[in-house]
Scaffold this active site. Sequence first.
Site, PDB file in Angstrom:
ATOM      1  N   THR A   1      54.014 -27.724 -26.353  1.00 58.46           N
ATOM      2  CA  THR A   1      53.414 -28.647 -27.328  1.00 58.46           C
ATOM      3  C   THR A   1      52.988 -27.906 -28.607  1.00 58.46           C
ATOM      4  O   THR A   1      53.349 -28.310 -29.712  1.00 58.46           O
ATOM      5  CB  THR A   1      52.170 -29.329 -26.695  1.00 58.46           C
ATOM      6  OG1 THR A   1      52.589 -29.943 -25.484  1.00 58.46           O
ATOM      7  CG2 THR A   1      51.583 -30.366 -27.605  1.00 58.46           C
ATOM      8  N   VAL A   2      52.228 -26.832 -28.455  1.00 56.88           N
ATOM      9  CA  VAL A   2      51.712 -26.153 -29.651  1.00 56.88           C
ATOM     10  C   VAL A   2      52.779 -25.237 -30.265  1.00 56.88           C
ATOM     11  O   VAL A   2      52.970 -25.218 -31.488  1.00 56.88           O
ATOM     12  CB  VAL A   2      50.414 -25.361 -29.334  1.00 56.88           C
ATOM     13  CG1 VAL A   2      49.855 -24.729 -30.609  1.00 56.88           C
ATOM     14  CG2 VAL A   2      49.362 -26.265 -28.701  1.00 56.88           C
TER      15      VAL A   2
ATOM     16  N   VAL B   1      39.456 -23.720 -31.048  1.00 58.75           N
ATOM     17  CA  VAL B   1      38.350 -24.684 -31.026  1.00 58.75           C
ATOM     18  C   VAL B   1      38.602 -25.758 -32.081  1.00 58.75           C
ATOM     19  O   VAL B   1      38.903 -25.435 -33.238  1.00 58.75           O
ATOM     20  CB  VAL B   1      36.991 -24.003 -31.334  1.00 58.75           C
ATOM     21  CG1 VAL B   1      35.853 -25.023 -31.284  1.00 58.75           C
ATOM     22  CG2 VAL B   1      36.719 -22.852 -30.367  1.00 58.75           C
TER      23      VAL B   1
ATOM     24  N   GLY C   1      41.039 -27.935 -32.422  1.00 51.91           N
ATOM     25  CA  GLY C   1      42.421 -28.226 -32.833  1.00 51.91           C
ATOM     26  C   GLY C   1      42.640 -27.841 -34.289  1.00 51.91           C
ATOM     27  O   GLY C   1      42.538 -26.674 -34.662  1.00 51.91           O
TER      28      GLY C   1
ATOM     29  N   ILE D   1      40.784 -28.530 -36.885  1.00 52.09           N
ATOM     30  CA  ILE D   1      39.579 -28.424 -37.726  1.00 52.09           C
ATOM     31  C   ILE D   1      39.285 -26.962 -38.038  1.00 52.09           C
ATOM     32  O   ILE D   1      39.196 -26.147 -37.123  1.00 52.09           O
ATOM     33  CB  ILE D   1      38.332 -28.998 -36.996  1.00 52.09           C
ATOM     34  CG1 ILE D   1      38.584 -30.420 -36.528  1.00 52.09           C
ATOM     35  CG2 ILE D   1      37.107 -28.932 -37.885  1.00 52.09           C
ATOM     36  CD1 ILE D   1      37.451 -30.978 -35.678  1.00 52.09           C
TER      37      ILE D   1
ATOM     38  N   GLY E   1      50.262 -35.464 -25.298  1.00 44.14           N
ATOM     39  CA  GLY E   1      50.179 -34.009 -25.499  1.00 44.14           C
ATOM     40  C   GLY E   1      48.775 -33.519 -25.806  1.00 44.14           C
ATOM     41  O   GLY E   1      48.593 -32.425 -26.326  1.00 44.14           O
TER      42      GLY E   1
ATOM     43  N   GLU F   1      45.191 -30.797 -21.143  1.00 45.91           N
ATOM     44  CA  GLU F   1      45.617 -29.506 -20.598  1.00 45.91           C
ATOM     45  C   GLU F   1      46.577 -29.764 -19.435  1.00 45.91           C
ATOM     46  O   GLU F   1      46.604 -30.859 -18.862  1.00 45.91           O
ATOM     47  CB  GLU F   1      44.408 -28.736 -20.082  1.00 45.91           C
ATOM     48  CG  GLU F   1      43.403 -28.388 -21.159  1.00 45.91           C
ATOM     49  CD  GLU F   1      44.019 -27.575 -22.279  1.00 45.91           C
ATOM     50  OE1 GLU F   1      44.600 -26.527 -22.009  1.00 45.91           O
ATOM     51  OE2 GLU F   1      43.923 -27.999 -23.438  1.00 45.91           O
TER      52      GLU F   1
ATOM     53  N   ASP G   1      37.114 -27.105 -20.556  1.00 47.71           N
ATOM     54  CA  ASP G   1      37.737 -26.818 -21.845  1.00 47.71           C
ATOM     55  C   ASP G   1      36.669 -26.812 -22.956  1.00 47.71           C
ATOM     56  O   ASP G   1      36.600 -25.875 -23.760  1.00 47.71           O
ATOM     57  CB  ASP G   1      38.823 -27.883 -22.130  1.00 47.71           C
ATOM     58  CG  ASP G   1      39.490 -27.688 -23.476  1.00 47.71           C
ATOM     59  OD1 ASP G   1      40.369 -26.823 -23.582  1.00 47.71           O
ATOM     60  OD2 ASP G   1      39.109 -28.391 -24.431  1.00 47.71           O
TER      61      ASP G   1
ATOM     62  N   LYS H   1      35.132 -23.683 -25.321  1.00 46.21           N
ATOM     63  CA  LYS H   1      35.034 -23.779 -26.782  1.00 46.21           C
ATOM     64  C   LYS H   1      33.591 -23.524 -27.241  1.00 46.21           C
ATOM     65  O   LYS H   1      33.375 -22.823 -28.235  1.00 46.21           O
ATOM     66  CB  LYS H   1      35.525 -25.156 -27.243  1.00 46.21           C
ATOM     67  CG  LYS H   1      37.042 -25.307 -27.052  1.00 46.21           C
ATOM     68  CD  LYS H   1      37.475 -26.744 -27.218  1.00 46.21           C
ATOM     69  CE  LYS H   1      38.987 -26.893 -27.116  1.00 46.21           C
ATOM     70  NZ  LYS H   1      39.409 -28.290 -27.025  1.00 46.21           N
TER      71      LYS H   1
HETATM   72  N1  HSE Z   1      42.995 -30.376 -24.079  1.00 47.42           N
HETATM   73  C1  HSE Z   1      42.383 -30.014 -25.312  1.00 47.42           C
HETATM   74  C2  HSE Z   1      41.640 -31.218 -25.847  1.00 47.42           C
HETATM   75  C3  HSE Z   1      43.435 -29.561 -26.274  1.00 47.42           C
HETATM   76  O1  HSE Z   1      41.900 -32.323 -25.369  1.00 47.42           O
HETATM   77  O2  HSE Z   1      40.785 -31.076 -26.711  1.00 47.42           O
HETATM   78  C4  HSE Z   1      42.897 -28.985 -27.546  1.00 47.42           C
HETATM   79  O3  HSE Z   1      42.137 -27.838 -27.315  1.00 47.42           O
END
Ligand code: HSE
Length: 400
Positions: free
Chosen positions: A11-12, A127, A129, A131, A182, A185, A196, A200
């Site tokens: 994805t990334v 952290v 995405g 931003i 997408g 995780e 997650d 962060k």
């Molecule tokens: N799974 C994470 C989320 C992806 O939903 O924020 C981005 O870090």
Amino acid sequence: MINIAVLGYGTVGSGVVNVIETNHSKVNQKSTDEINVKYILDLREFPGDPYESKVVHDFNTILEDGDIKIICETMGGTKPAYDFTKSALLKGISVCTSNKELVAQHGPELIKIAKENNCNYMFEASVGGGIPIIRPLNSSLTSEDVDAITGILNGTTNYILTKMENEGAAFEDVLKKAQELGYAEKNPEADVEGYDAGRKIAILTSLMAGKNMKFENVYTEGITKITSKDFDYAKAMNRTIKLFGLSRKENDEYYAMVSPFMVSKDHPMAMVNDVFNAIFVHGNTLGDTMYYGRGAGSLPTASAVVSDVIECARNIGNNVPVFWDAEDVKIKGVDDITHKFFVRVSSDKKDAALRVFGNIETVDSVVDGEFAFVTELMSEKNFKKSADEVSIISRIRLVD
Ligand code: HSE
């Protein structure tokens, strides 16, 4: 020309290639040189993909090429990402990553190796995405004593909570949709159990303190116990439910936690919906600043990785300082932290609840057979003791 490699074409990683291609003239201009994706490392083949010929399966091809200056690590997980990152940095190859698990676990060590080898370990995408939050903390807010960070840090859970609130949708159905988009995780437990967001907030707290906040020291609670009935109550109270990651500095001690909170509909965080994230950073002389944007998804996350690639390209042979030492921060245990709590008990426990919790504010029940109320400010420790005595159905922390 600056040759780069992308580790992981998921994805990334595919987003990184896409952003570099879509914005090639801007990326090249701002890098002050042409960025060329020379290799893509993945276990899979990609027949028919325009970048098919760049795909390799052995990391050593990249490491031993001799002409790779920057690696984008978008594999996720710690194995083999840790070994690959370390070997690259030891050779003076900069690494840009979206991998919060690796950054939270090995950040200080990898930052130190980068410094010793005149290259960079950058993790803007780890952290929030897309931003910008790492660079503001590391460069723009350096004049501040940052004492509080509060954020919606997980796109998947924010998406789920928004859909549960607006559509009365079932948790599992919305999670499936988030995975298809997408956002989630590979293992959805990391999102829905708050791990997650915990990683962060550990990263942000470490940058705030300049010392290490271990993920293991973050109190973590996810959203799996939140039900549609909780949202019915929240609605009746003119509130909504959000998963917050927060950290605070008190004297020279720090605590960090992830937990669902009931927030007033007027709270700025209540307006942060779907996959969006928002982060408040409070500085002692500056006051509040707020950062908002898409917290997950291929292109927003990739955009942050590519911004790091550009920064590394401008700093070939030069280490940009990152203030995050290996020494642990002084931890303040969460037991003494105070909150108000929204509590549900069965009707037959009403008298016991009134006796044990004392000064409470009753909430009109929206579920037959239940008594609901909000406590006054109580420490976590005292709340737990009282809740054990009454045997509650559920509780959610409140913020005003
Ligand atoms: N799974 C994470 C989320 C992806 O939903 O924020 C981005 O870090």
